[in-house]
Enzyme design. Structure first.
Site, PDB file in Angstrom:
ATOM      1  CB  CYS A 116      -0.934   0.204   1.326  1.00 50.49           C
ATOM      2  SG  CYS A 116      -1.682  -1.614   0.774  1.00 50.49           S
ATOM      3  CG  HIS A 256      -2.542   3.517   2.157  1.00 55.58           C
ATOM      4  ND1 HIS A 256      -3.494   2.622   1.202  1.00 55.58           N
ATOM      5  CD2 HIS A 256      -3.201   2.212   3.329  1.00 55.58           C
ATOM      6  CE1 HIS A 256      -4.021   1.570   0.896  1.00 55.58           C
ATOM      7  NE2 HIS A 256      -3.927   1.857   2.190  1.00 55.58           N
ATOM      8  CG  ASN A 286      -6.269  -1.108   0.928  1.00 60.45           C
ATOM      9  OD1 ASN A 286      -5.751  -0.089  -0.077  1.00 60.45           O
ATOM     10  ND2 ASN A 286      -6.481  -1.092   1.888  1.00 60.45           N
TER      11      ASN A 286
END
Ligand code: COA
Length: 331
Positions: A116, A256, A286
């Site tokens: 990520c 994020h 996500n």
């Protein structure tokens, strides 16, 4: 001599048409909309459907939109960096497929795997090539088809992830706009909490690994949650301190998008008002490498030339960090 900065000259994103709602997930696993929204903030995520479509499909769409918007001839692209944990295949790299798909006939490229945090790591990597003066147009892409590695029988992961891609174009800027500073980390201490058990050289794919479900995302959510809040808050604080910035100086914080509760915890730890924090997790879930550039894409109308922006990410490894940049144009 004026120092060259690497400035974002444009951003564009792509998400597939198919929308997987919380209601549909209720019919697949033992979960409910109330749990998903209150524990993660997610209302829906987009899923890539169709035979033979992989991450490059979405990345190519994002780059095509970006090239059009920035009036860029694909032959001018020097370098393509694709941050992804879901490449089309182990090799060749997805960046090469993207170059072929968009007609970037003079570019080289590579994939970057930092989970990520991939877009953040890619942004710094791309910026260095621009700052040295050797590269004039660099694509940094964050793209992931998480649906290809998520187990839709595991309620603790399948509600979280979605598919998407977004890309920025980096160009040289001699007026001081662009990527200013960053702190990036990767210590390997959290490997056991978030990983894929098989499919690499240490444990190649076999009938047994497939039967055991070892090619899906494995996550122990709580330690990841805690480390994410700490890692993002600490690196943002450090970047602000060494650039003599206070919360009042910063126009936007782009974190994020892993969990709305992680985002609000980071904002609280840093005393950032939520009005300055970009949030779109409700729409996409996500999307791993794509979350930060998808946020930039969604929020770009708000950005003004000179705006001070902090990006921060956290991901498997663990990898994490924070980057400070100034926006180069009125959107
Ligand atoms: N629906 C309903 N219940 C669920 C559920 C779901 N989709 N997923 C888990 N649960 C249950 C668990 O089974 C557990 O039940 P139990 O108490 O009976 O055992 C309960 O909810 C609490 O589970 P827990 O895992 O402690 O929940 P949580 O509040 O930590 O939330 C995550 C889980 C995954 C959302 C959260 O830990 C998280 O976001 N972690 C970080 C994720 C992340 O950032 N990942 C990417 C890295 S960048």
């Amino acid at each position: 001599m004026t120092k060259i900065k690497a400035c974002i000259a444009g951003v564009h994103g792509f998400v597939p048409d198919y929308v997987l709602t919380n209601a549909e997930l209720e019919s697949m696993v033992d979960t409910n909309d109330e749990w998903i929204q209150s524990r993660t903030g997610i209302k829906q995520r987009h899923i890539l459907k169709g035979e033979d479509k992989g991450t490059s499909h979405m990345a190519i769409k994002a780059v095509e939109g970006l090239l059009q918007k920035t009036n860029t001839d694909p032959a001018e692209i020097d370098l393509t960096i694709c941050a992804t944990v879901t490449p089309d295949s182990l090799f060749p790299d997805t960046a090469n497929t993207i170059n072929a798909g968009v007609g970037a006939v003079n570019a080289w490229g590579f994939d970057l795997n930092a989970a990520c945090s991939g877009f953040l790591f890619g942004l710094t990597t791309g910026a260095k090539f621009v700052e040295t003066g050797t590269h004039k147009k660099v694509l940094v892409i964050g793209a992931d088809t998480m649906s290809s590695i998520v187990n839709y029988q595991d309620r603790s992961t399948c509600v979280i992830f979605g598919d998407g891609a977004a890309a920025v174009l980096l160009e040289p800027n001699e007026d001081g706009f662009g990527v200013q500073d960053e702190i990036l980390k990767g210590d390997g201490e959290g490997r056991q909490y978030l990983h894929m058990k098989a499919g690499g050289s240490r444990r190649p794919a076999s009938a047994e690994t497939v039967a055991n479900g070892e090619h899906f995302v494995y996550q122990d959510g709580r330690p990841v949650f805690k480390a994410a809040v700490k890692g993002m808050s600490n690196t943002v604080t450090e970047v602000m301190q060494r650039n003599q910035l206070t919360v009042d100086d910063i126009d936007w914080l782009v974190p994020h998008q892993a969990n709305l509760r992680i985002i609000t915890s980071v904002a609280n730890a840093l005393s950032f008002p939520m009005e300055k924090v970009i949030v779109n997790i409700q729409n996409y879930g996500n999307t791993t490498g794509a979350t930060i550039p998808l946020c930039l894409w969604d929020a770009q109308q708000k950005f003004r030339k000179g705006d001070k922006i902090l990006l921060t990410a956290f991901g498997g490894g663990f990898t994490w960090g924070a980057s400070y940049l100034t926006w180069g144009y009125d959107s």
